[in-house]
Scaffold this motif. Structure first.
Motif, mmCIF file in Angstrom:
data_model
loop_
_atom_site.group_PDB
_atom_site.id
_atom_site.type_symbol
_atom_site.label_atom_id
_atom_site.label_comp_id
_atom_site.label_asym_id
_atom_site.label_seq_id
_atom_site.Cartn_x
_atom_site.Cartn_y
_atom_site.Cartn_z
ATOM 1 N N GLY A 1 36.870 14.002 92.844
ATOM 2 C CA GLY A 1 35.999 14.319 93.965
ATOM 3 C C GLY A 1 34.579 13.872 93.765
ATOM 4 N N ASP B 1 37.497 21.430 90.263
ATOM 5 C CA ASP B 1 37.629 20.119 90.888
ATOM 6 C C ASP B 1 38.957 19.462 90.525
ATOM 7 O OD1 ASP B 1 35.456 18.254 92.367
ATOM 8 O OD2 ASP B 1 36.866 17.033 91.219
ATOM 9 N N GLN C 1 41.529 18.257 93.253
ATOM 10 C CA GLN C 1 41.743 16.818 93.418
ATOM 11 C C GLN C 1 43.058 16.332 92.812
ATOM 12 O OE1 GLN C 1 39.713 15.181 95.299
ATOM 13 N NE2 GLN C 1 38.249 16.859 95.495
#
Length: 672
Positions: free
Chosen positions: A6, A514, A518
Motif C-alpha cells: 500500500g 498494512d 494488502q
C-alpha cells in the motif's frame, strides 16, 4: 492477482535511507553503516558464562606469561641504564649518581609494577579481560547515552598512546639488541640499521601464518633470557657488591639533592624500566592474574634487578668506559655474540607481544564501535585471541621502518618512548579512580589518596619526558591524536546515522496492519534483514517490498548486539520473538572480543522455535553512499573523514560471515 504494498509504506520510504547490515550496542545505537570484519573462519569456541578465565596449571601459564607479558619490560635492560649515563640527556656516572639511579630503578619497579599494576589495576577485571579499552568499557556510562563520557575519551586517547608505544617497541628493542655488533667491533656499525630492517620485515611478514607454532617456545626462550640476565648481573655485582646498597631510598634522595633539575629530567630515562607495565594488565585475559603475578615475583623482578644492579656495579668500577653500553659490558669477549643473538630473540618476542596486542586493541575498538570494520583473520581454530589484521600489520611495518630510518639508534628512539608509556599510565590511574569510586563504591577519601600517590609518580615521570618532545616524543603524541580523532569521528558519524535510521523505522503495528490488508505475494524460503534497532521495521525491508513486491514465507529481522563485556556464552546468545504473519525478530549477543557468525547464530534459532533452512535463505543488506552536504552538525572535515573511513571499511558480508552468493544489497544515498 497478488496485490502490491500500500501507499502508506511506499511514502514512508522517502523519510530516509536504510543502513547496511548494522551492529548495535546494548543501547540500540548504530555501530556502523558499512561494516566489515573477519574472514569466514570457524566460530571461536564459546566462552563460559560469566568470568572468562584461562585454563591450565599454574606453572604452564606462568611460563607462557614470560613469553608474552614480559617481553617488553624484559628487554628494557638493553637500553634503560645506558640512557641514564650515555644518552642525549645523560648525567655523569659518579658514585652518587649511579647509586641514585639504581635506587630509582628499584623503587620504580616496586611502586609502579608491584603496587600499582599487580595489586590494584589488575583488579579492574572486565569478565577476565584487561587493557585500557576494557577498562574504558567498565567505566562507560549508560549504554543508551548519546555522548561519550570524559573518562572514556581519556581511554581512547590512552589507546592511541598505547598504539604509539607498540610502534616504537619493535624498532627500539631490535636496534638495542643488534647494536651489540658495535660493541664487538666498530667496523660492524654500518650493518646495524640494515640488519634491523631485515628482521622487522621478516617479523611482520610471518604474522599472517599465526604465532601458535612459534608461541610454544616463547616462554622457554624468555626463561633462558631472564636466567642469563640474572647470571650476568651477578657477575657484575661480584666486582662491586656495594651496588646493592641502592635498595635504600636514601640514595634516591641524595641523587636529587646532588643532581637538581638534571636529576628530575633523568626520570625520563628511568621510566624505560617500566615500559611493559600496561602489558601486565592488557594480557590478563590470556593468562589470569595469578600466573602473571607468580612470573613477576618468582622470575622477572629478581632477574631484572640483578641485571640492573650488575650494570650499576660495572659503572661504579669502570665509569665512562662502561657507560657506552653497560649491558653488553656484562658479557665481555667472545660471549658478546651469543648474548647478542639471545637479546635479538628476546627483542623479537617482545615485538611480537606488542604486535599481537595492537591486533587485540584494534578488534576491541572495532567491536565497541570506535573504528570501522576491518578484516580479522583467526590464525588458530583453538585460541580465539590469535588473530591477524592485515591493514594494521602493514601500517605498523611501514611506521616501524620509518622510525628506524628516521632515528637510526635505540638511544634516539628512547626519547620518543617514555612519553607514550607515562601518558598511558596517567590515564589508567584516572580511569581506575573513576571505576573504584563510582562502580565499586570504594571510600572516596581513601581511594583518592591512593590514586594521588599513583598520579604523583605518573605525572613526575611524564613531566620529565616533556622536554623530549622536539627529540622524538612528538611521535607518540601525534599518533595518539590521530587515533583519537579517527575514533571520535567514527563514533560521532555513526551516531548521526543512527538518528537517521531510527527516524526511518516504520512502527511494527502499522506494517503488520498494512501487510494484513494488502496481502503481498509470498515466496518460499527465508529472508534475513539486518537491522540496527530492535523496534519497528527497517527501511531495507520496505525498499525490498517497494521494488520486488513480494515477501518470503519467513522474514527475520536480525540485530547483533555487542555487549560491554569481552565474552558471552555462545550457546545462549540468541533470542527469538514471533511477530506474526511469518515475521520473526532475532537478537544475537556477542562480547567485544568475539566475532559475529550469523549463519551459526541462525542455526541455533531452531532450539527456540524458528526453523531456518540456511540453504534457502537470502540475506538483505543496505549499502549507502554518504554525502557531506547534510545538516548533521558535524564539521565538513569530519564528515569527509567519516565518509572516507566508511568507503574503505570491509564489507558487511565479510564481517557477519555471510555466504556471498546468498547476499542481496540495496543501495541508497544519505546526506550527513
Amino acid at each position: 492477482m497478488p496485490r502490491t504494498v500500500g501507499p502508506g509504506i511506499i511514502d514512508f520510504l522517502t523519510l530516509a535511507a536504510e543502513p547496511s547490515a548494522a551492529v548495535r550496542d546494548q543501547g540500540g545505537q548504530q555501530l556502523e553503516p558499512s561494516g566489515a570484519g573477519p574472514a569466514a573462519k570457524p566460530e571461536p569456541k564459546p566462552a563460559s558464562t560469566g568470568h572468562h578465565a584461562p585454563e591450565g596449571n599454574l606453572a604452564a601459564l606462568s611460563l607462557g606469561a614470560l613469553g608474552v607479558v614480559y617481553g617488553d619490560i624484559g628487554t628494557s635492560p638493553l637500553y634503560a641504564i645506558r640512557e641514564c649515563f650515555h644518552g642525549k640527556h645523560a648525567i655523569a656516572p659518579t658514585p652518587v649518581h649511579i647509586l641514585g639511579v639504581l635506587s630509582l630503578v628499584f623503587w620504580a619497579l616496586v611502586l609502579v609494577i608491584c603496587v600499582k599494576y599487580l595489586t590494584f589495576i589488575m583488579r579492574c577485571d572486565n569478565r577476565g579481560e584487561g587493557g585500557i579499552l576494557s577498562l574504558s568499557a567498565l567505566v562507560m556510562g549508560s549504554p543508551r547515552a548519546r555522548k561519550v563520557s570524559i573518562p572514556v575519551l581519556l581511554g581512547l586517547f590512552g589507546a592511541g598512546l598505547l598504539l604509539g608505544e607498540g610502534l616504537i617497541t619493535p624498532p627500539i628493542s631490535i636496534l638495542g639488541a643488534v647494536e651489540g655488533l658495535e660493541i664487538a667491533t666498530d667496523s660492524l656499525s654500518p650493518v646495524v640499521v640494515p640488519l634491523t630492517v631485515v628482521i622487522l620485515i621478516a617479523l611482520f611478514s610471518v604474522q599472517r601464518f599465526g604465532t601458535g607454532k612459534i608461541g610454544a617456545v616463547f616462554g622457554w626462550v624468555m626463561l633462558l633470557w631472564f636466567m642469563t640476565l640474572a647470571v650476568t648481573g651477578i657477575l657484575g655485582i661480584v666486582h662491586h657488591p656495594s651496588a646493592i646498597r641502592a635498595i635504600n631510598p636514601v640514595y634516591a634522595v641524595r641523587f636529587f639533592q646532588d643532581a637538581g633539575i638534571e636529576g628530575f629530567l633523568l626520570l625520563g630515562s628511568v621510566v624505560l624500566v617500566v615500559t611493559g607495565a600496561e602489558a601486565l594488565y592488557a594480557d590478563m585475559g590470556h593468562f589470569g592474574r595469578r600466573p602473571i603475578r607468580t612470573s613477576w615475583f618468582a622470575i622477572v623482578m629478581p632477574c631484572l634487578l640483578l641485571n640492573y644492579f650488575g650494570q650499576g656495579a660495572l659503572l661504579l668500577e669502570g665509569g665512562e668506559a662502561v657507560a657506552r653500553n653497560p649491558f653488553y659490558a656484562l658479557a665481555p669477549g667472545i660471549w658478546i655474540y651469543p648474548m647478542m643473538v639471545l637479546a635479538t630473540m628476546a627483542a623479537i618476542i617482545a615485538s611480537q607481544a606488542l604486535i599481537s596486542g595492537a591486533y587485540s586493541l584494534t578488534r576491541s575498538a572495532v567491536q565497541l564501535g570506535f573504528l570501522p570494520r576491518m578484516r580479522i583473520v583467526h590464525t588458530s581454530g583453538e585460541l580465539e585471541g590469535q588473530i591477524y589484521i592485515p591493514e594494521i600489520n602493514w601500517m605498523m611495518l611501514a611506521a616501524c621502518l620509518a622510525l628506524v630510518f628516521a632515528f637510526q639508534t635505540s638511544s634516539a628512539l628512547a626519547a620518543a618512548y617514555g612519553i607514550a608509556v607515562t601518558g598511558t599510565m596517567i590515564i589508567t590511574s584516572i580511569l581506575f579512580l573513576n571505576l573504584a569510586t563510582r562502580k565499586w563504591r570504594w571510600n572516596k577519601l581513601a581511594t583518592g589518596a591512593l590514586v594521588a600517590v599513583f598520579l604523583a609518580i605518573d605525572v613526575s615521570l611524564f613531566s620529565a619526558n616533556i622536554h623530549k618532545i622536539a627529540d622524538g616524543a612528538w611521535f607518540p603524541l601525534a599518533m595518539a591524536a590521530l587515533v583519537f580523532t579517527l575514533m571520535v569521528t567514527w563514533r560521532r558519524g555513526r551516531t548521526s546515522l543512527a538518528d537517521r535510521f531510527r527516524n526511518a523505522t516504520l512502527p511494527l503495528d502499522l506494517f503488520l496492519t498494512d501487510i494484513q490488508e494488502q496481502k503481498p505475494h509470498r515466496v518460499s524460503g527465508t529472508a534475513v534483514f539486518m537491522t540496527s534497532t530492535a523496534q519497528g521495521i527497517p527501511p531495507v525491508l520496505l525498499h525490498h517490498l517497494k521494488h520486488n513486491k513480494v515477501l518470503h514465507q519467513q522474514v527475520v529481522l536480525l540485530s547483533v548486539v555487542i555487549e560491554r563485556q569481552p565474552h558471552v556464552n555462545l550457546f545462549d546468545n540468541v533470542a527469538v520473538d514471533s511477530l506474526g504473519h511469518g515475521l520473526f525478530r532475532v537478537t544475537g549477543r556477542y562480547g567485544f572480543m568475539q566475532d559475529p557468525f550469523v549463519p551459526r547464530l541462525l542455526a541455533r534459532c531452531r532450539q527456540r522455535g524458528l526453523d531456518i533452512n540456511l540453504d534457502d535463505t537470502t540475506y538483505y543488506l543496505g549499502r549507502e553512499t554518504l554525502l557531506v552536504s547534510g545538516e548533521s552538525g558535524m564539521s565538513i572535515w569530519r564528515k569527509a573523514i567519516f565518509a572516507f573511513m566508511s568507503r574503505n571499511a570491509r564489507s558487511a558480508t565479510s564481517f557477519f560471515n555471510l555466504p556471498p552468493n546468498r547476499v542481496c544489497e540495496l543501495g541508497a544515498q544519505i546526506e550527513l
